[in-house]
Design a protein around this motif. Structure first.
Motif, PDB file in Angstrom:
ATOM      1  N   THR A 262       0.830  -1.207   0.000  1.00 17.30           N
ATOM      2  CA  THR A 262       0.000   0.000   0.000  1.00 17.30           C
ATOM      3  C   THR A 262       0.864   1.256   0.000  1.00 17.30           C
ATOM      4  N   ILE A 263       1.952   1.239   0.759  1.00 16.83           N
ATOM      5  CA  ILE A 263       2.851   2.389   0.786  1.00 16.83           C
ATOM      6  C   ILE A 263       3.473   2.607  -0.590  1.00 16.83           C
ATOM      7  N   ARG A 264       3.903   1.519  -1.244  1.00 10.32           N
ATOM      8  CA  ARG A 264       4.468   1.649  -2.582  1.00 10.32           C
ATOM      9  C   ARG A 264       3.439   2.175  -3.570  1.00 10.32           C
ATOM     10  N   ALA A 265       2.201   1.691  -3.446  1.00  7.35           N
ATOM     11  CA  ALA A 265       1.145   2.154  -4.350  1.00  7.35           C
ATOM     12  C   ALA A 265       0.862   3.636  -4.141  1.00  7.35           C
ATOM     13  N   LEU A 266       0.799   4.061  -2.855  1.00  3.05           N
ATOM     14  CA  LEU A 266       0.539   5.468  -2.579  1.00  3.05           C
ATOM     15  C   LEU A 266       1.700   6.336  -3.083  1.00  3.05           C
ATOM     16  N   ARG A 267       2.921   5.853  -2.905  1.00  2.67           N
ATOM     17  CA  ARG A 267       4.061   6.611  -3.411  1.00  2.67           C
ATOM     18  C   ARG A 267       4.009   6.710  -4.930  1.00  2.67           C
ATOM     19  N   HIS A 268       3.624   5.621  -5.571  1.00  2.00           N
ATOM     20  CA  HIS A 268       3.498   5.630  -7.027  1.00  2.00           C
ATOM     21  C   HIS A 268       2.456   6.644  -7.480  1.00  2.00           C
ATOM     22  N   LEU A 269       1.327   6.713  -6.789  1.00  2.00           N
ATOM     23  CA  LEU A 269       0.280   7.653  -7.171  1.00  2.00           C
ATOM     24  C   LEU A 269       0.701   9.096  -6.916  1.00  2.00           C
ATOM     25  N   LEU A 270       1.347   9.355  -5.801  1.00  2.00           N
ATOM     26  CA  LEU A 270       1.752  10.723  -5.488  1.00  2.00           C
ATOM     27  C   LEU A 270       2.853  11.218  -6.424  1.00  2.00           C
ATOM     28  N   LEU A 271       3.764  10.323  -6.815  1.00  2.00           N
ATOM     29  CA  LEU A 271       4.814  10.727  -7.755  1.00  2.00           C
ATOM     30  C   LEU A 271       4.246  11.048  -9.132  1.00  2.00           C
ATOM     31  N   GLY A 272       3.068  10.484  -9.423  1.00  2.00           N
ATOM     32  CA  GLY A 272       2.468  10.731 -10.730  1.00  2.00           C
ATOM     33  C   GLY A 272       2.038  12.173 -10.938  1.00  2.00           C
ATOM     34  N   VAL A 273       1.715  12.893  -9.856  1.00  2.00           N
ATOM     35  CA  VAL A 273       1.240  14.279 -10.010  1.00  2.00           C
ATOM     36  C   VAL A 273       2.357  15.197 -10.507  1.00  2.00           C
ATOM     37  N   PRO A 274       3.518  15.284  -9.822  1.00  2.00           N
ATOM     38  CA  PRO A 274       4.582  16.137 -10.387  1.00  2.00           C
ATOM     39  C   PRO A 274       5.091  15.624 -11.725  1.00  2.00           C
ATOM     40  N   ALA A 275       5.127  14.304 -11.882  1.00  2.00           N
ATOM     41  CA  ALA A 275       5.552  13.767 -13.174  1.00  2.00           C
ATOM     42  C   ALA A 275       4.571  14.168 -14.273  1.00  2.00           C
ATOM     43  N   GLY A 276       3.275  14.164 -13.941  1.00  2.00           N
ATOM     44  CA  GLY A 276       2.279  14.565 -14.926  1.00  2.00           C
ATOM     45  C   GLY A 276       2.385  16.025 -15.295  1.00  2.00           C
ATOM     46  N   ILE A 277       2.694  16.878 -14.320  1.00  2.00           N
ATOM     47  CA  ILE A 277       2.857  18.302 -14.618  1.00  2.00           C
ATOM     48  C   ILE A 277       4.012  18.517 -15.591  1.00  2.00           C
ATOM     49  N   GLY A 278       5.173  17.909 -15.284  1.00  2.00           N
ATOM     50  CA  GLY A 278       6.320  18.034 -16.183  1.00  2.00           C
ATOM     51  C   GLY A 278       6.046  17.447 -17.557  1.00  2.00           C
ATOM     52  N   ALA A 279       5.324  16.301 -17.605  1.00  2.00           N
ATOM     53  CA  ALA A 279       5.016  15.668 -18.881  1.00  2.00           C
ATOM     54  C   ALA A 279       4.088  16.541 -19.721  1.00  2.00           C
ATOM     55  N   LEU A 280       3.057  17.113 -19.076  1.00  2.00           N
ATOM     56  CA  LEU A 280       2.111  17.949 -19.809  1.00  2.00           C
ATOM     57  C   LEU A 280       2.799  19.196 -20.356  1.00  2.00           C
ATOM     58  N   VAL A 281       3.638  19.819 -19.545  1.00  2.00           N
ATOM     59  CA  VAL A 281       4.365  21.005 -20.012  1.00  2.00           C
ATOM     60  C   VAL A 281       5.271  20.641 -21.189  1.00  2.00           C
ATOM     61  N   THR A 282       5.950  19.515 -21.081  1.00  2.00           N
ATOM     62  CA  THR A 282       6.854  19.098 -22.165  1.00  2.00           C
ATOM     63  C   THR A 282       6.094  18.851 -23.456  1.00  2.00           C
ATOM     64  N   VAL A 283       4.979  18.120 -23.379  1.00  2.00           N
ATOM     65  CA  VAL A 283       4.220  17.795 -24.589  1.00  2.00           C
ATOM     66  C   VAL A 283       3.636  19.053 -25.219  1.00  2.00           C
ATOM     67  N   VAL A 284       3.029  19.923 -24.388  1.00  2.00           N
ATOM     68  CA  VAL A 284       2.410  21.134 -24.940  1.00  2.00           C
ATOM     69  C   VAL A 284       3.467  22.055 -25.531  1.00  2.00           C
ATOM     70  N   ALA A 285       4.547  22.318 -24.761  1.00  2.00           N
ATOM     71  CA  ALA A 285       5.593  23.213 -25.250  1.00  2.00           C
ATOM     72  C   ALA A 285       6.306  22.623 -26.463  1.00  2.00           C
ATOM     73  N   GLY A 286       6.596  21.330 -26.412  1.00  2.00           N
ATOM     74  CA  GLY A 286       7.285  20.701 -27.537  1.00  2.00           C
ATOM     75  C   GLY A 286       6.437  20.687 -28.790  1.00  2.00           C
TER      76      GLY A 286
END
Length: 412
Positions: free
Chosen positions: A5-29
């Motif tokens: 459960t801790i690993r799953a929660l960490r995986h979900l929480l890491l997805g938010v900053p990763a998603g922000i960087g990914a969205l900025v990269t895709v839109v800007a690129g």
């Protein structure tokens, strides 16, 4: 279960900053590539964007590996093009480039929703479970709110904590399910596609088969060399020893005639064994095929054949050892059948290397025809050619002529 459960929660929480960087990269690129597409900076912008997308996608594969039982494989292969435009075309044609971009574009909303659901349900359950420890701190005015109605008395607080304890397994399962679902969706987009997997497996099988064929050819050459340099040389030495013994017995006169007769019989047997051994060596792998290649080996083969053979051989370069051997034994077997069964008076052999990377071998005789396309000899030759990704056809109508045609790729 707690660690998962801790690993799953960490995986979900890491997805938010990763998603922000990914969205900025895709839109800007994407915006930069569209704006610069009409200039000479379009190709460098595309290469820079795809390089960034690939790095972020690799990080996403590593993040998905936190919860998946097996890591997500990398779908990228080596880039063979040398120029920037060639690399851009190769990247644009690769399906993984667009699947990576699609995942990065939808990662932020998906990760945000999953993370919010997981954090809210887990926080509510933990808050309810620990309510007896903090419910006393609620202001009196807030205790009448509907959300805190279960915390007004110690008994209700105990029941709330018990209910939260009962609901803890479903809540942790929900957190793990959200994480696993997100990771599996990432794996579905970021892993190699089915077509790519089949292509890579086909390439691996072709490479493995080529190595097996080369190893088999090398082993046959080793056996031929050992027989030629070992057993054959010793038999020749034995024959010379017997000849020397016969010469010494001859000096003894008629008294040694019986022994000389036995020696003559022994020498005849040695010569027969030597002929059979040489025939066996040629059947395994003719030494001349290694020394002079297919052209030289066929010249020697035609010279020893009882029928006149018209040769038309065009080989600009030597073939791979496995192809040399396959073509040689195909021609040798076809000519042997011509001499034994076809009642032919001549034969023609054509060998060609074509610009499309194929080698064709054609053996034609003027015999009476009627050869069986499923006979033992033809079937063995067909299996040998098919092992090299080739095809073999036999055309032998009654009355002739008989034509054996083989075609196989020369790039092995």
């Amino acid at each position: 279960m707690f660690h998962r459960t801790i690993r799953a929660l960490r995986h979900l929480l890491l997805g938010v900053p990763a998603g922000i960087g990914a969205l900025v990269t895709v839109v800007a690129g994407t915006t930069g590539c569209l704006v610069l597409a009409i200039t000479h900076l379009g190709v460098p912008a595309f290469l820079a964007t795809t390089a960034t997308v690939r790095r972020l996608a690799s990080l996403e594969r590593r993040r998905a590996a936190l919860v998946l039982p097996v890591p997500v494989p990398d779908p990228y292969g080596p880039i063979e093009a040398g120029t920037a435009a060639g690399r851009a075309r190769q990247l644009a044609a690769h399906p993984a480039t667009w699947r990576d971009a699609a995942w990065l574009a939808c990662l932020f909303p998906l990760a945000l929703v999953c993370a919010v659901i997981a954090v809210v349900v887990l926080a509510l359950d933990l808050a309810a479970f620990t309510s007896p420890a903090w419910a006393w701190a609620l202001p009196s005015a807030r205790r009448s709110d509907p959300g805190f109605a279960t915390l007004t008395t110690p008994a209700r607080q105990a029941l709330t904590a018990l209910a939260a304890l009962i609901l803890l397994p479903p809540v942790t399962w929900l957190v793990r399910a959200l994480s696993t679902g997100q990771a599996r969706l990432a794996a579905a987009l970021l892993a190699p596609g089915r077509t790519q997997r089949l292509t890579e497996r086909t390439d691996r099988l072709a490479l493995t088969r080529s190595r097996v064929i080369d190893a088999q050819a090398a082993e046959l050459r080793r056996i031929e060399r050992d027989l030629h340099d070992g057993a054959q040389a010793r038999i020749v030495a034995l024959g010379m020893t017997l000849a020397l013994a016969d010469r010494r017995l001859k000096a003894l006169g008629p008294a040694a005639d019986t022994a000389r007769a036995d020696l003559a019989a022994a020498r005849a047997e040695v010569n027969t064994a030597l002929d059979e051994l040489r025939h066996l060596v040629r059947g395994i792998h003719p030494p001349i095929l290694t020394d002079r290649g297919l052209d030289g080996a066929l010249t020697a083969l035609f010279a020893d054949h009882p029928l006149p053979v018209t040769a038309d051989i065009q080989l600009p370069r030597r073939l791979a050892p496995a192809l040399d051997a396959a073509a040689y034994f195909l021609i040798a077997e076809a000519l042997t059948n011509t001499a034994k069964h076809a009642q032919a008076t001549s034969a023609t052999v054509k060998v060609r290397t074509h610009p499309d990377g194929t080698v064709t071998v054609t053996v034609t005789d003027d015999g009476h025809g009627g050869a069986d396309p499923d006979g033992t000899g033809i079937s063995g030759l067909r299996r040998r050619i098919e092992a090299l990704d080739g095809t073999l056809t036999l055309t032998s109508p009654p009355g002739g002529p008989t034509t054996v045609h083989a075609e196989f790729p020369c790039a092995l």
